[in-house]
Design a protein around this motif. Structure first.
Motif, PDB file in Angstrom:
ATOM      1  N   TYR A   1       0.113  -6.073   5.803  1.00 61.31           N
ATOM      2  CA  TYR A   1      -0.052  -5.981   4.355  1.00 61.31           C
ATOM      3  C   TYR A   1       0.138  -7.362   3.747  1.00 61.31           C
ATOM      4  O   TYR A   1       0.640  -8.282   4.399  1.00 61.31           O
ATOM      5  CB  TYR A   1       0.967  -5.020   3.743  1.00 61.31           C
ATOM      6  CG  TYR A   1       2.400  -5.480   3.933  1.00 61.31           C
ATOM      7  CD1 TYR A   1       3.033  -6.295   2.998  1.00 61.31           C
ATOM      8  CD2 TYR A   1       3.107  -5.131   5.087  1.00 61.31           C
ATOM      9  CE1 TYR A   1       4.331  -6.747   3.190  1.00 61.31           C
ATOM     10  CE2 TYR A   1       4.406  -5.568   5.296  1.00 61.31           C
ATOM     11  CZ  TYR A   1       5.009  -6.376   4.346  1.00 61.31           C
ATOM     12  OH  TYR A   1       6.290  -6.833   4.553  1.00 61.31           O
ATOM     13  N   GLY A   2      -0.238  -7.477   2.468  1.00 63.92           N
ATOM     14  CA  GLY A   2      -0.013  -8.729   1.746  1.00 63.92           C
ATOM     15  C   GLY A   2      -1.100  -8.971   0.716  1.00 63.92           C
ATOM     16  O   GLY A   2      -2.193  -8.394   0.788  1.00 63.92           O
ATOM     17  N   THR A   3      -0.781  -9.816  -0.251  1.00 66.59           N
ATOM     18  CA  THR A   3      -1.730 -10.183  -1.303  1.00 66.59           C
ATOM     19  C   THR A   3      -1.829 -11.697  -1.380  1.00 66.59           C
ATOM     20  O   THR A   3      -0.812 -12.389  -1.490  1.00 66.59           O
ATOM     21  CB  THR A   3      -1.282  -9.635  -2.669  1.00 66.59           C
ATOM     22  OG1 THR A   3      -1.225  -8.202  -2.606  1.00 66.59           O
ATOM     23  CG2 THR A   3      -2.253 -10.049  -3.773  1.00 66.59           C
ATOM     24  N   LEU A   4      -3.053 -12.200  -1.322  1.00 66.90           N
ATOM     25  CA  LEU A   4      -3.333 -13.629  -1.455  1.00 66.90           C
ATOM     26  C   LEU A   4      -4.014 -13.847  -2.798  1.00 66.90           C
ATOM     27  O   LEU A   4      -5.026 -13.209  -3.102  1.00 66.90           O
ATOM     28  CB  LEU A   4      -4.242 -14.101  -0.321  1.00 66.90           C
ATOM     29  CG  LEU A   4      -4.820 -15.518  -0.428  1.00 66.90           C
ATOM     30  CD1 LEU A   4      -3.709 -16.563  -0.401  1.00 66.90           C
ATOM     31  CD2 LEU A   4      -5.829 -15.772   0.695  1.00 66.90           C
ATOM     32  N   ILE A   5      -3.447 -14.730  -3.625  1.00 70.21           N
ATOM     33  CA  ILE A   5      -4.021 -15.045  -4.927  1.00 70.21           C
ATOM     34  C   ILE A   5      -4.440 -16.513  -4.937  1.00 70.21           C
ATOM     35  O   ILE A   5      -3.619 -17.401  -4.704  1.00 70.21           O
ATOM     36  CB  ILE A   5      -3.018 -14.780  -6.056  1.00 70.21           C
ATOM     37  CG1 ILE A   5      -2.641 -13.289  -6.093  1.00 70.21           C
ATOM     38  CG2 ILE A   5      -3.596 -15.213  -7.408  1.00 70.21           C
ATOM     39  CD1 ILE A   5      -1.593 -12.942  -7.126  1.00 70.21           C
ATOM     40  N   ASN A   6      -5.722 -16.751  -5.190  1.00 77.21           N
ATOM     41  CA  ASN A   6      -6.244 -18.108  -5.320  1.00 77.21           C
ATOM     42  C   ASN A   6      -6.532 -18.397  -6.790  1.00 77.21           C
ATOM     43  O   ASN A   6      -7.134 -17.583  -7.486  1.00 77.21           O
ATOM     44  CB  ASN A   6      -7.519 -18.275  -4.498  1.00 77.21           C
ATOM     45  CG  ASN A   6      -7.246 -18.236  -3.006  1.00 77.21           C
ATOM     46  OD1 ASN A   6      -6.195 -18.676  -2.542  1.00 77.21           O
ATOM     47  ND2 ASN A   6      -8.177 -17.691  -2.239  1.00 77.21           N
TER      48      ASN A   6
ATOM     49  N   ARG B   1      -5.143  -7.826   0.323  1.00 75.05           N
ATOM     50  CA  ARG B   1      -6.057  -8.119  -0.787  1.00 75.05           C
ATOM     51  C   ARG B   1      -6.123  -9.621  -1.035  1.00 75.05           C
ATOM     52  O   ARG B   1      -5.116 -10.325  -0.889  1.00 75.05           O
ATOM     53  CB  ARG B   1      -5.591  -7.437  -2.075  1.00 75.05           C
ATOM     54  CG  ARG B   1      -5.561  -5.927  -2.030  1.00 75.05           C
ATOM     55  CD  ARG B   1      -5.062  -5.370  -3.352  1.00 75.05           C
ATOM     56  NE  ARG B   1      -3.741  -5.868  -3.680  1.00 75.05           N
ATOM     57  CZ  ARG B   1      -3.329  -6.135  -4.908  1.00 75.05           C
ATOM     58  NH1 ARG B   1      -4.135  -5.989  -5.947  1.00 75.05           N
ATOM     59  NH2 ARG B   1      -2.105  -6.573  -5.141  1.00 75.05           N
ATOM     60  N   VAL B   2      -7.308 -10.085  -1.412  1.00 74.29           N
ATOM     61  CA  VAL B   2      -7.494 -11.483  -1.800  1.00 74.29           C
ATOM     62  C   VAL B   2      -8.091 -11.482  -3.199  1.00 74.29           C
ATOM     63  O   VAL B   2      -9.090 -10.809  -3.454  1.00 74.29           O
ATOM     64  CB  VAL B   2      -8.413 -12.238  -0.823  1.00 74.29           C
ATOM     65  CG1 VAL B   2      -8.455 -13.723  -1.174  1.00 74.29           C
ATOM     66  CG2 VAL B   2      -7.962 -12.038   0.619  1.00 74.29           C
ATOM     67  N   ILE B   3      -7.468 -12.227  -4.127  1.00 77.70           N
ATOM     68  CA  ILE B   3      -7.843 -12.175  -5.542  1.00 77.70           C
ATOM     69  C   ILE B   3      -8.123 -13.578  -6.059  1.00 77.70           C
ATOM     70  O   ILE B   3      -7.328 -14.496  -5.830  1.00 77.70           O
ATOM     71  CB  ILE B   3      -6.705 -11.541  -6.376  1.00 77.70           C
ATOM     72  CG1 ILE B   3      -6.394 -10.129  -5.859  1.00 77.70           C
ATOM     73  CG2 ILE B   3      -7.066 -11.499  -7.861  1.00 77.70           C
ATOM     74  CD1 ILE B   3      -5.100  -9.561  -6.403  1.00 77.70           C
ATOM     75  N   ASN B   4      -9.242 -13.743  -6.741  1.00 76.99           N
ATOM     76  CA  ASN B   4      -9.565 -15.009  -7.401  1.00 76.99           C
ATOM     77  C   ASN B   4      -9.298 -14.855  -8.892  1.00 76.99           C
ATOM     78  O   ASN B   4      -9.992 -14.116  -9.594  1.00 76.99           O
ATOM     79  CB  ASN B   4     -11.038 -15.376  -7.162  1.00 76.99           C
ATOM     80  CG  ASN B   4     -11.319 -16.843  -7.388  1.00 76.99           C
ATOM     81  OD1 ASN B   4     -10.789 -17.688  -6.677  1.00 76.99           O
ATOM     82  ND2 ASN B   4     -12.164 -17.158  -8.364  1.00 76.99           N
ATOM     83  N   VAL B   5      -8.245 -15.515  -9.401  1.00 77.37           N
ATOM     84  CA  VAL B   5      -7.889 -15.454 -10.820  1.00 77.37           C
ATOM     85  C   VAL B   5      -8.640 -16.562 -11.559  1.00 77.37           C
ATOM     86  O   VAL B   5      -8.630 -17.717 -11.129  1.00 77.37           O
ATOM     87  CB  VAL B   5      -6.367 -15.604 -11.006  1.00 77.37           C
ATOM     88  CG1 VAL B   5      -6.008 -15.635 -12.486  1.00 77.37           C
ATOM     89  CG2 VAL B   5      -5.636 -14.467 -10.303  1.00 77.37           C
TER      90      VAL B   5
ATOM     91  N   ARG C   1       0.795  -9.799 -12.630  1.00 75.12           N
ATOM     92  CA  ARG C   1       0.203  -8.461 -12.646  1.00 75.12           C
ATOM     93  C   ARG C   1      -0.830  -8.313 -11.522  1.00 75.12           C
ATOM     94  O   ARG C   1      -0.932  -7.252 -10.894  1.00 75.12           O
ATOM     95  CB  ARG C   1      -0.447  -8.186 -14.000  1.00 75.12           C
ATOM     96  CG  ARG C   1      -0.831  -6.735 -14.218  1.00 75.12           C
ATOM     97  CD  ARG C   1      -1.382  -6.531 -15.618  1.00 75.12           C
ATOM     98  NE  ARG C   1      -0.390  -6.859 -16.627  1.00 75.12           N
ATOM     99  CZ  ARG C   1       0.575  -6.031 -17.022  1.00 75.12           C
ATOM    100  NH1 ARG C   1       0.679  -4.852 -16.473  1.00 75.12           N
ATOM    101  NH2 ARG C   1       1.427  -6.398 -17.953  1.00 75.12           N
ATOM    102  N   ALA C   2      -1.573  -9.381 -11.244  1.00 79.19           N
ATOM    103  CA  ALA C   2      -2.564  -9.328 -10.168  1.00 79.19           C
ATOM    104  C   ALA C   2      -1.910  -9.059  -8.817  1.00 79.19           C
ATOM    105  O   ALA C   2      -2.504  -8.423  -7.941  1.00 79.19           O
ATOM    106  CB  ALA C   2      -3.352 -10.639 -10.112  1.00 79.19           C
ATOM    107  N   SER C   3      -0.692  -9.539  -8.640  1.00 82.93           N
ATOM    108  CA  SER C   3      -0.001  -9.312  -7.360  1.00 82.93           C
ATOM    109  C   SER C   3       0.280  -7.835  -7.128  1.00 82.93           C
ATOM    110  O   SER C   3       0.494  -7.413  -5.985  1.00 82.93           O
ATOM    111  CB  SER C   3       1.312 -10.100  -7.330  1.00 82.93           C
ATOM    112  OG  SER C   3       2.293  -9.532  -8.177  1.00 82.93           O
ATOM    113  N   LEU C   4       0.257  -7.053  -8.207  1.00 82.79           N
ATOM    114  CA  LEU C   4       0.506  -5.616  -8.093  1.00 82.79           C
ATOM    115  C   LEU C   4      -0.759  -4.782  -8.242  1.00 82.79           C
ATOM    116  O   LEU C   4      -0.921  -3.774  -7.560  1.00 82.79           O
ATOM    117  CB  LEU C   4       1.512  -5.180  -9.171  1.00 82.79           C
ATOM    118  CG  LEU C   4       2.895  -5.832  -9.120  1.00 82.79           C
ATOM    119  CD1 LEU C   4       3.702  -5.435 -10.346  1.00 82.79           C
ATOM    120  CD2 LEU C   4       3.630  -5.443  -7.843  1.00 82.79           C
ATOM    121  N   HIS C   5      -1.665  -5.204  -9.147  1.00 81.35           N
ATOM    122  CA  HIS C   5      -2.800  -4.348  -9.505  1.00 81.35           C
ATOM    123  C   HIS C   5      -4.143  -5.071  -9.510  1.00 81.35           C
ATOM    124  O   HIS C   5      -5.143  -4.478  -9.910  1.00 81.35           O
ATOM    125  CB  HIS C   5      -2.586  -3.760 -10.913  1.00 81.35           C
ATOM    126  CG  HIS C   5      -1.259  -3.126 -11.133  1.00 81.35           C
ATOM    127  ND1 HIS C   5      -0.849  -1.985 -10.474  1.00 81.35           N
ATOM    128  CD2 HIS C   5      -0.217  -3.477 -11.939  1.00 81.35           C
ATOM    129  CE1 HIS C   5       0.370  -1.649 -10.865  1.00 81.35           C
ATOM    130  NE2 HIS C   5       0.780  -2.544 -11.753  1.00 81.35           N
TER     131      HIS C   5
END
Length: 342
Positions: free
Chosen positions: A165-170, A213-217, A255-259
């Motif tokens: 598991y884990g969340t990557l935010i770029n 999850r990988v998220i581009n903010v 918030r992105a780290s959660l949703h």
């Protein structure tokens, strides 16, 4: 029928992005409790978004790993986090060095055992006409903004696959999808981050790793020390129209780290740019270029050429907010006063 289906799909996607972009208020008590005890690695934690996210997470009792070049500043932020009830680990590094990034992952695991969220926020800009910016400065932008994020993403994804598991935010930008004049190399790196994020999500999906999850903010221009730290060969101080306050982005990142969804414009301006660029891409880019030309190349105060913090960290620009909006407002007031003077 095909065009109708495409338009409906665009509208639905845009609605989802708009709802995500509106989630910029502080977290609810329930979400704050969800971050407590989680481990967040923040690369680029010494100022701007990184500092804001780190200190806010400290208030939520999270484990926060602070990574950047300015060790003394990281230690200051770590003290603030501990005073707020969180845990902090300081790991000085240069994101452009893969060995530093691997050391960051190793020390984090040694201290906290796992990594819940990895945030790649380190970045630097290069402002000016492309042919007037030294090529070594442009190469450095790629080393930090793109290669550095690849190093961080690689370390994070490998660990996430191990733990399941884990969340990557770029930290992307509106320039991930709509490039601006006088930011050519910077815009190229931010477009690269969007493509990296999208490709990684598909690879993880095909690998059956739905818990990663990988998220581009993607924020609009924001009043942070970014403008002070940018390499700048425009002849004028760095700035942009209608800057957002950094707290909006800080809240969105947490918030992105959660949703968060895979692509996340922040605020109505970034969301509006997203919509506009998909419907009228060339017109949107032309209007944006004219806007930058006015604010950056015509109205900004003079500034001597500088490589900023591209190669060496700067002592200046230590906060979350850098007071650019306030300064621009004062300049406008002064210009109006001059025009009134007979």
């Amino acid at each position: 029928m095909k065009n109708l289906s495409w338009n409906a799909s665009l509208l639905l996607t845009g609605l989802c992005l708009f709802l995500s972009s509106c989630s910029t208020s502080r977290l609810s008590r329930s979400d704050q409790r969800k971050t407590a005890g989680k481990t967040f690695v923040i690369v680029g934690a010494s100022s701007g978004f990184g500092r804001g996210v780190a200190e806010q997470l400290g208030g939520y009792k999270a484990n926060v790993v602070l990574a950047a070049r300015r060790t003394d500043l990281l230690e200051e932020i770590a003290r603030n986090i501990r005073a707020a009830g969180g845990n902090a680990l300081v790991v000085p590094l240069d994101i452009s060095k893969p060995e530093d990034v691997q050391r960051l992952a190793t020390e984090t695991l040694r201290q906290f055992g796992d990594i819940d969220v990895w945030v790649n926020m380190a970045g630097v800009g290069a402002i000016g006409r492309f042919w007037e910016i030294p090529v070594e400065d442009q190469a450095r932008i790629v080393d930090v903004n793109l290669k550095g994020v690849i190093y961080g993403s690689h370390a994070a994804i490998r660990q996430f696959r191990t733990q399941g598991y884990g969340t990557l935010i770029n930290m992307g930008s509106v320039e991930s999808f709509s490039p601006l004049a006088y930011h050519a190399s910077y815009a190229a790196t931010k477009a690269g981050l969007l493509n990296l994020t999208q490709a990684l999500n598909h690879e993880l999906r095909l690998d059956g790793k739905g818990n990663i999850r990988v998220i581009n903010v993607e924020p609009w221009a924001v009043d942070t020390p970014f403008w002070r730290h940018a390499a700048n060969y425009s002849g004028r101080e760095g700035r942009m129209a209608a800057m957002d306050p950094p707290q909006k982005v800080v809240n969105a990142v947490i918030r992105a780290s959660l949703h968060g969804r895979h692509e996340m414009p922040v605020g109505w301006k970034a969301t509006g740019a997203w919509f506009s660029h998909r419907i009228f891409p060339r017109l949107t880019e032309r209007i944006s270029a004219n806007l930058v030309h006015r604010y950056q190349m015509r109205n900004a105060p003079p500034l001597s050429p500088t490589s900023g913090s591209a190669f060496q960290p700067m002592p200046e620009g230590r906060g979350v907010d850098d007071g650019v909006k306030k300064k621009m407002k004062e300049e406008r007031r002064a210009r109006k006063q001059e025009n009134k003077t007979p």
